[in-house]
Design an enzyme around this catalytic site. Structure first.
Site, PDB file in Angstrom:
ATOM      1  N   CYS A  97      -1.339  -7.123   3.761  1.00 37.18           N
ATOM      2  CA  CYS A  97      -0.842  -6.736   2.443  1.00 37.18           C
ATOM      3  C   CYS A  97       0.675  -6.769   2.386  1.00 37.18           C
ATOM      4  CB  CYS A  97      -1.375  -5.364   2.055  1.00 37.18           C
ATOM      5  SG  CYS A  97      -1.033  -4.067   3.257  1.00 37.18           S
ATOM      6  N   GLU A 142      -4.013   2.530  -1.175  1.00 34.66           N
ATOM      7  CA  GLU A 142      -3.030   1.635  -0.554  1.00 34.66           C
ATOM      8  C   GLU A 142      -3.502   0.226  -0.850  1.00 34.66           C
ATOM      9  OE1 GLU A 142      -1.062  -1.060   1.331  1.00 34.66           O
ATOM     10  OE2 GLU A 142      -2.826  -0.639   2.552  1.00 34.66           O
TER      11      GLU A 142
END
Length: 487
Positions: free
Chosen positions: A278, A244
């Site tokens: 993110c 991820e």
């Protein structure tokens, strides 16, 4: 000092000494010796020994330990929040929400195992077809610094529930939070060897990632590091690799009546956690014309009033420091390079003190940059792109190798339908910030943003492998034999 947790005990590392610092004061937050390759070897061996017993333990018994972990997190919320704030610079109000999210993941993870994995049966003519899920074995978990408690546990909790054992390598910028979290796991009653902690910098990470006795590697962090890991495991299909990573996320501003609501969601998208999520919006697409000018003027007005301060300041600030003075300087340098390429600073970013991680929330118009770099600037640096047509905004929004999150702020439902059909991202929000996500929904992206979904719910998919069985309680000769067989 005992920095590592191996085989159920705190032990000293035998590698080089390193330290983490409070980015808001430059005071040392944690200091100790890193794990050497030999220490990593002991941690993996401990996890391997513990695997048989842990995976054989009744599922409900494993879940009881994990539930105790969640209860202890809630009891120690303030202490853990202070540890997070001290090491990351994150304000206490936000650090508290991180601890709450860590605890909340547990119930969702248990539910996910039942619904997405677990055991399922279907009758067939001569018996029953059974789908079971088995743990991989020893998995390495690499954690980031921006959510040093919450994000690693997005891997660790479902991995343990599924019956895996874990070797945890946290970010070298947040080792103190990792230690505090592992202490809670230990008190919750995890058997020795089920969770091992190896602290350290790059060499520790390389030793763990290269170890031939790990069965999976679960990583949350930068796209550059994740890409290197992907290359490293090329030709090793036996390793389960869950990545991820980051994003160059777009937020498109459309036709909205409530300008303040749009500005609020834009600020949350771009500047929450000092832009160190993110899923934060990096590129903000603003329409040309009077509507876009009104939006931009209000965005500049509100942004200019945002303050950054130490994590425990009273009153609490919206933003804290970014993770380090080096990270702050890197952001200022990125801004300078954009200006050299034709960008126009609207609110220019400056670093308050060269020793600290404080930068201001900044806005820069990059519309005239001919070749806008497809980079994730991990901080409060919002890039404005003006557009003439909605189709153009979507086309430019998709002009990225990443695909983590995207958002549209618009009162037009038809625009939303077009946006959600054509945008390329794993998380796509309408009239919500780009960094708004649910643990009960997939969390992750496409392209350079990763290959799995490490939320509490969907992490169950990569923490165990499916095992299909066709079973009959009675061994008997079939009534109809294949041609050529004679009994």
């Amino acid at each position: 000092m005992t920095e590592l947790f191996i085989d159920g005990a705190w032990v000293a590392g035998s590698g080089p000494v390193f330290a983490s610092r409070n980015p808001g004061t430059d005071a040392i937050a944690w200091q100790g010796a890193s794990a050497s390759a030999a220490d990593v070897e002991r941690a993996v061996a401990s996890a391997r020994r513990a695997f048989a017993g842990w995976s054989a333990l009744d599922f409900d018994a494993r879940c009881e330990i994990v539930k105790r972990f969640a209860a202890l997190l809630t009891e120690r919320k303030e202490a853990l929040a202070a540890a997070i704030g001290r090491e990351t610079g994150k304000p206490l109000w936000e650090a508290r929400t991180e601890v709450a999210a860590m605890a909340a993941k547990v119930a969702i993870s248990i539910q996910a195992y039942h619904e997405r994995t677990g055991e399922k049966r279907q009758d067939m003519a001569d018996g029953v077809a059974v789908l079971r899920h088995r743990p991989h074995g020893v998995v390495a978990v690499f954690g980031p610094y921006n959510f040093p408690g919450h994000l690693p546990n997005g891997h660790i909790v479902p991995a343990l529930i599924a019956g895996n054992t874990v070797v945890f390598k946290p970010s070298e910028l947040a080792p103190g939070v990792a230690r505090a979290t592992v202490e809670v796991w230990h008190e919750a009653g995890l058997p020795a060897g089920v969770l091992n902690l190896v602290q350290g910098e790059k060499d520790t990470g390389i030793a763990l990632a290269n170890h031939r006795q790990i069965d999976g590697l679960f990583f949350t962090g930068s796209s550059d590091t994740g890409t290197l890991l992907h290359k490293q495991f090329g030709g090793r299909p036996e390793i389960v690799l869950a990545l991820e990573m980051g994003g160059n996320n777009p937020l498109v501003i459309g036709a909205v009546e409530d300008i303040d609501a749009a500005v609020h969601h834009t600020i949350q998208s771009a500047f929450l956690s000092a832009g160190q999520r993110c899923t934060c919006a990096r590129r903000i697409f603003v329409p040309q014309g009077a509507h876009g000018e009104r939006f931009l003027a209000r965005l500049v007005d509100v942004t200019s009033k945002i303050t950054a301060d130490v994590f425990d300041a009273d009153p609490q600030p919206f933003m804290g420091a970014v993770i380090s003075a080096r990270a702050a300087a890197k952001l200022v340098d990125a801004q300078a390079r954009l200006i050299e390429q034709g960008a126009r600073p609207i609110i220019e970013m400056t670093q308050r003190d060269a020793r600290l991680g404080f930068v201001n929330a900044s806005i820069i118009d990059v519309t005239d940059v001919a070749r806008l770099p497809d980079e994730e600037h991990f901080g409060p640096l919002a890039q404005i792109v003006r557009y003439a047509r909605f189709d153009e905004a979507i086309e430019r929004a998709n002009d990225t190798a990443f695909g983590l999150s995207a958002g549209l702020l618009s009162d037009d439902a038809h625009a939303w339908e077009q946006f959600r059909r054509t945008i390329r991202a794993g998380i796509v929000n309408w009239n919500r910030p780009t960094n708004g996500a649910s643990s009960a929904a997939p969390f992750g992206g496409t392209g350079r943003s990763g290959n799995h979904r490490p939320s509490a719910y969907y992490a169950a998919d990569y923490c165990a492998y499916p095992m299909a069985s066709v079973e009959s309680t009675q061994l008997s000769l079939p009534a109809s034999l294949s041609p050529g067989l004679h009994f």
